[in-house]
Design an enzyme around this catalytic site. Structure first.
Site, mmCIF file in Angstrom:
data_model
loop_
_atom_site.group_PDB
_atom_site.id
_atom_site.type_symbol
_atom_site.label_atom_id
_atom_site.label_comp_id
_atom_site.label_asym_id
_atom_site.label_seq_id
_atom_site.Cartn_x
_atom_site.Cartn_y
_atom_site.Cartn_z
ATOM 1 N N ASP A 243 39.113 6.010 12.044
ATOM 2 C CA ASP A 243 40.167 6.464 12.950
ATOM 3 C C ASP A 243 41.435 5.632 12.782
ATOM 4 O O ASP A 243 41.609 4.594 13.427
ATOM 5 C CB ASP A 243 39.651 6.395 14.391
ATOM 6 C CG ASP A 243 40.583 7.055 15.388
ATOM 7 O OD1 ASP A 243 41.719 7.393 15.008
ATOM 8 O OD2 ASP A 243 40.169 7.236 16.545
ATOM 9 N N ARG B 42 37.669 12.593 16.513
ATOM 10 C CA ARG B 42 37.253 11.434 17.310
ATOM 11 C C ARG B 42 35.807 11.611 17.735
ATOM 12 O O ARG B 42 35.498 11.957 18.875
ATOM 13 C CB ARG B 42 38.200 11.247 18.486
ATOM 14 C CG ARG B 42 39.520 10.657 18.013
ATOM 15 C CD ARG B 42 40.466 10.289 19.110
ATOM 16 N NE ARG B 42 41.480 9.369 18.599
ATOM 17 C CZ ARG B 42 42.557 9.003 19.291
ATOM 18 N NH1 ARG B 42 42.744 9.460 20.502
ATOM 19 N NH2 ARG B 42 43.434 8.175 18.760
ATOM 20 N N GLN C 264 34.442 6.860 13.886
ATOM 21 C CA GLN C 264 35.191 5.811 14.572
ATOM 22 C C GLN C 264 35.777 4.792 13.604
ATOM 23 O O GLN C 264 36.916 4.345 13.773
ATOM 24 C CB GLN C 264 34.287 5.101 15.583
ATOM 25 C CG GLN C 264 34.069 5.887 16.857
ATOM 26 C CD GLN C 264 33.218 5.137 17.860
ATOM 27 O OE1 GLN C 264 32.458 4.238 17.483
ATOM 28 N NE2 GLN C 264 33.331 5.488 19.128
ATOM 29 N N TYR D 3 42.607 13.821 23.820
ATOM 30 C CA TYR D 3 44.054 13.687 23.894
ATOM 31 C C TYR D 3 44.560 14.236 25.223
ATOM 32 O O TYR D 3 43.901 15.034 25.890
ATOM 33 C CB TYR D 3 44.736 14.439 22.748
ATOM 34 C CG TYR D 3 44.418 13.892 21.388
ATOM 35 C CD1 TYR D 3 45.111 12.802 20.876
ATOM 36 C CD2 TYR D 3 43.417 14.468 20.605
ATOM 37 C CE1 TYR D 3 44.824 12.299 19.617
ATOM 38 C CE2 TYR D 3 43.118 13.964 19.351
ATOM 39 C CZ TYR D 3 43.824 12.885 18.859
ATOM 40 O OH TYR D 3 43.526 12.387 17.619
ATOM 41 N N SER E 225 43.662 5.071 15.954
ATOM 42 C CA SER E 225 43.221 3.993 16.826
ATOM 43 C C SER E 225 43.530 2.624 16.241
ATOM 44 O O SER E 225 44.041 1.740 16.936
ATOM 45 C CB SER E 225 41.715 4.111 17.100
ATOM 46 O OG SER E 225 41.442 5.239 17.895
#
Length: 426
Positions: A130, A122, A127, A230, A133
């Site tokens: 990901d 991350r 991004q 996390y 996500s």
């Protein structure tokens, strides 16, 4: 002769997503790849073979996987699928390797270079890659839609000549990507939303979405986040304090959505059978972690259960797949963005840079070996799946007991002062 990318139809009957879109097929062709899409691969996501063909893809069969240099998938390949891949092929998918050491070892034995997309770091550069996500965002949205469908009452407050319909109360447990989207969606639908998480950084995000944040904000709470963003596993003492705070709150809720996951472990138990029993008839609980053991005691994967006191516990599998047409478009872009970083633009061929931070983070197997440090011993001694965190330490007993009542009169007051805006953000 250019290299070949193969997009298979997922063999799991419960997986409607596909690893490509017409847009990414066109862009893959622009990188110099021949793109072969298995017949019917996109039908579960409303993408026809004609759509793929118009974008420059060739419609083929499962047997075309044997000539592919790159295979883009949604789920980890089965043993039968591995038999159809050529040695040295790069296979990129959501591999779900934890607790599946035999499958990881099988990929190494097959000689493929396997990449696990859920291990994407991350960082800013990654991004757009990901998948956790992109897919969790849709899961959070769908969880609220599923809850609203099961709730069979209106979510917003409605003032009519015949009377007022009160707004539904929704409680989101776990405020990662899925939780934030669940908050936003529930708020859009008019529910009164509260949320909790062990990470202090999310408090401001929750409040910015118009929801109320609640947590035991002690010293452990202030340090409860990994470098990767996390949630950390909390101590038993903290779990008990947090559970005591939430037990009374849950009893007043109409909808509870749980999203808590800890990488590499079964999902922590957040909601006990006693908590479920304390809820009103017609209330709904949606467990988004049911595939990893579940956050809710009594949740059953793939089932919607109604308890003796009339509470529905929703345990749908593959929630992003319930909005497959949207999920596939996002997932396809995640895959393309990652694959593009491994293509030599001059020669238009796959050139995996094994010292690249993205490659090192996601590569599971290579050249016949398991290379990811978390699974390096998979071919020797299979990893033992950790035990789930016991429900007795994660949740408080919601049953009425004199001692519990006495403690409960003190807990909310302390929690209020800790969560008060006048104390600032964590």
């Amino acid at each position: 002769m250019g290299q070949t990318v193969f997009i298979p139809r997922e063999v799991d009957a419960n997986e409607p997503r596909v690893a490509a879109s017409p847009e990414t097929v066109k862009r893959l062709a622009g990188l110099g790849f021949e793109v072969i899409v298995e017949k019917g691969a996109g039908l579960g996501s409303r993408i026809t073979d004609q759509d793929f063909a118009a974008a420059g893809g060739t419609i083929g069969t499962a047997g075309d996987a044997r000539k592919a240099d790159v295979v883009l998938k949604v789920r980890r390949p089965t043993d039968d699928e591995l038999k159809g891949y050529k040695s040295g092929a790069a296979v990129i998918a959501i591999m779900d390797p934890y607790g599946n050491d035999a499958a990881v070892a099988a990929m190494a034995k097959a000689g493929i270079t396997a990449f696990s997309m859920e291990f994407m770091p991350r960082i800013t550069r990654a991004q757009v890659m990901d998948v956790l996500s992109s897919q969790a965002n849709l899961a959070g949205y769908q969880a609220v839609v599923d809850a609203a469908a099961e709730y069979d009452r209106a979510l917003p407050m409605m003032m009519t000549a015949a009377g007022t319909v009160p707004a539904a109360k929704a409680f989101i447990m776990g405020v990662g990507v899925a939780g934030l989207q669940a908050i936003a969606t529930a708020r859009r639908l008019g529910a009164v939303v509260t949320a909790t998480d062990v990470r202090p950084a999310v408090k401001e995000q929750v409040q910015s979405l118009g929801a109320k944040f609640m947590a035991v904000e002690d010293e452990e709470f202030k340090a409860a986040e990994t470098a990767g963003g996390y949630a950390k596993e909390m101590s038993k003492e903290y779990q008990a304090k947090q559970a005591a705070l939430t037990a009374e709150h849950i009893a007043k809720q109409d909808i509870v959505i749980t999203t808590a996951l800890i990488p590499g472990r079964p999902a922590p138990k957040l909601v006990s059978a006693a908590m479920v029993a304390s809820m009103k008839p017609g209330s709904v609980i949606v467990d988004l972690a049911v595939e990893r053991g579940g956050n809710v005691e009594g949740a059953v994967p793939g089932k919607v259960l109604t308890t003796d006191n009339g509470v529905k516990i929703v345990g749908h599998l593959n929630v992003p797949g319930r909005v497959a047409a949207s999920a596939s478009l996002l997932y396809a872009k995640n895959l393309y963005a990652f694959l593009e970083t491994m293509v030599d633009k001059a020669t238009k061929t796959l050139a995996i840079k094994r010292d690249d931070e993205l490659v090192k983070a996601t590569m599971l197997t290579d050249a016949g070996k398991v290379v990811h440090p978390n699974f390096a011993k998979a071919t020797e001694a299979p990893r033992t799946e950790p035990a789930a965190i016991p429900v007795s330490t994660m949740v408080a007993d919601a049953s009425p007991k004199p001692a519990a009542k006495k403690a409960a009169t003190k807990k909310p007051a302390a929690a209020k002062s800790l969560s008060s805006k006048s104390k600032g953000t964590a």
